[in-house]
Design a protein around this motif. Structure first.
Motif, mmCIF file in Angstrom:
data_model
loop_
_atom_site.group_PDB
_atom_site.id
_atom_site.type_symbol
_atom_site.label_atom_id
_atom_site.label_comp_id
_atom_site.label_asym_id
_atom_site.label_seq_id
_atom_site.Cartn_x
_atom_site.Cartn_y
_atom_site.Cartn_z
ATOM 1 N N LEU A 142 -16.195 -8.371 38.457
ATOM 2 C CA LEU A 142 -16.609 -9.238 39.562
ATOM 3 C C LEU A 142 -15.958 -8.799 40.877
ATOM 4 N N ARG A 143 -14.714 -8.395 40.766
ATOM 5 C CA ARG A 143 -13.988 -8.016 41.977
ATOM 6 C C ARG A 143 -14.479 -6.683 42.512
ATOM 7 N N THR A 144 -14.700 -5.727 41.607
ATOM 8 C CA THR A 144 -15.227 -4.424 42.021
ATOM 9 C C THR A 144 -16.537 -4.585 42.788
ATOM 10 N N ASN A 145 -17.301 -5.580 42.369
ATOM 11 C CA ASN A 145 -18.583 -5.805 43.030
ATOM 12 C C ASN A 145 -18.501 -6.839 44.156
ATOM 13 N N LYS A 146 -17.281 -7.136 44.537
ATOM 14 C CA LYS A 146 -17.041 -7.992 45.703
ATOM 15 C C LYS A 146 -17.634 -9.384 45.575
ATOM 16 N N LEU A 147 -17.647 -9.905 44.349
ATOM 17 C CA LEU A 147 -18.112 -11.270 44.168
ATOM 18 C C LEU A 147 -16.956 -12.240 44.174
ATOM 19 N N VAL A 148 -15.768 -11.759 43.866
ATOM 20 C CA VAL A 148 -14.582 -12.610 43.907
ATOM 21 C C VAL A 148 -13.457 -11.870 44.621
ATOM 22 N N LYS A 149 -12.518 -12.649 45.132
ATOM 23 C CA LYS A 149 -11.343 -12.060 45.770
ATOM 24 C C LYS A 149 -10.104 -12.725 45.172
ATOM 25 N N ILE A 150 -8.953 -12.145 45.431
ATOM 26 C CA ILE A 150 -7.754 -12.647 44.776
ATOM 27 C C ILE A 150 -6.691 -13.066 45.795
ATOM 28 N N ARG A 151 -5.804 -13.924 45.301
ATOM 29 C CA ARG A 151 -4.630 -14.319 46.064
ATOM 30 C C ARG A 151 -3.483 -14.390 45.074
ATOM 31 N N ARG A 152 -2.428 -13.684 45.361
ATOM 32 C CA ARG A 152 -1.282 -13.686 44.436
ATOM 33 C C ARG A 152 -0.330 -14.810 44.824
ATOM 34 N N ASP A 153 0.143 -15.549 43.829
ATOM 35 C CA ASP A 153 1.137 -16.590 44.081
ATOM 36 C C ASP A 153 2.113 -16.586 42.919
ATOM 37 N N GLY A 154 3.219 -15.892 43.121
ATOM 38 C CA GLY A 154 4.188 -15.767 42.047
ATOM 39 C C GLY A 154 3.616 -14.955 40.897
ATOM 40 N N LYS A 155 3.738 -15.494 39.699
ATOM 41 C CA LYS A 155 3.252 -14.748 38.543
ATOM 42 C C LYS A 155 1.733 -14.811 38.418
ATOM 43 N N GLN A 156 1.152 -15.851 38.988
ATOM 44 C CA GLN A 156 -0.293 -16.012 38.821
ATOM 45 C C GLN A 156 -1.079 -15.286 39.906
ATOM 46 N N ILE A 157 -2.303 -14.963 39.531
ATOM 47 C CA ILE A 157 -3.241 -14.420 40.502
ATOM 48 C C ILE A 157 -4.429 -15.367 40.526
ATOM 49 N N TYR A 158 -4.713 -15.873 41.700
ATOM 50 C CA TYR A 158 -5.810 -16.833 41.834
ATOM 51 C C TYR A 158 -7.069 -16.141 42.335
ATOM 52 N N TYR A 159 -8.137 -16.380 41.613
ATOM 53 C CA TYR A 159 -9.440 -15.801 41.971
ATOM 54 C C TYR A 159 -10.308 -16.856 42.632
ATOM 55 N N SER A 160 -11.105 -16.411 43.600
ATOM 56 C CA SER A 160 -12.071 -17.316 44.227
ATOM 57 C C SER A 160 -13.313 -16.517 44.635
ATOM 58 N N LEU A 161 -14.392 -17.241 44.898
ATOM 59 C CA LEU A 161 -15.635 -16.590 45.312
ATOM 60 C C LEU A 161 -15.409 -15.885 46.637
#
Lengths: 97, 97
Positions: free
Chosen positions: A60-79
């Motif tokens: 999904l990310r490679t195709n630019k449908l989602v982006k990420i935000r890092r917060d500590g150990k977790q990585i949060y994905y969103s549209l």
DNA sequence: TGAACATATGAATAACTGTTCATATGTTAA
DNA sequence: TTAACATATGAACAGTTATTCATATGTTCA
């Protein structure tokens, strides 16, 4: 718009639709309709392996449908794109006649 | 619309996108943007085997994206649904940023 | 009826894809 | 530094799919 796009563009277009053409990825995207989620949250929501979700999130990310935000150990994905919801809803309209 | 559709519906939705997720089928659909075409005309326009086109037309027809009209020896295919153009154009918007 | 044409279908094959398992990377807190 | 946790990655396998070739169906015209 009746001009046929360049073959190159057509391949990219097919690739985008391929990404939507998997129920696991669709479920992930639906999960993100409500806002960002970590990998673990998504995996739990869908009852699937973290590894599976992680692999699909990469697609999904490679195709630019989602982006990420890092917060500590977790990585949060969103549209990443307004089109995502619209494309899915168009498809849903077709399925529902 | 944040409700996740039934799993059954999600599978159908994925199936619809799978149909769009192939460049040959996209090219066929684009060919039909201008109006109905026979199998032979499509095959020639794309420079591909009649058999290949026929197989793919069946996929498109099974998924209700195209419909047919018989006229003598030829069978003319045309878009079955207004959504088809819209879905493709949405995807194209995404590809073109 | 037969020949010629248009399209469809089935089988076979090669290439691709989603999931799992095992392992690696990276982050936090002690 | 270490342990514990969250996520990512690579290899392998099973299942799916697009194309080709060969053959069948169906239509028209003589």
């Amino acid at each position: 718009m009746n001009n046929i796009p360049e073959l190159e563009i057509l391949f990219e277009l097919a690739d985008v639709f391929k990404v939507f053409g998997d129920s696991t990825r669709l479920r992930i995207l639906y999960t993100l309709f409500d806002g960002e989620r970590s990998v673990g949250e998504i995996a739990e929501a869908l009852g699937m392996e973290h590894s599976t979700i992680s692999h699909q999130l990469r697609v999904l990310r490679t195709n630019k449908l989602v982006k990420i935000r890092r917060d500590g150990k977790q990585i949060y994905y969103s549209l990443d794109d307004d089109h995502v919801k619209k494309i899915i809803e168009m498809g849903l309209d077709h399925v529902l006649e």
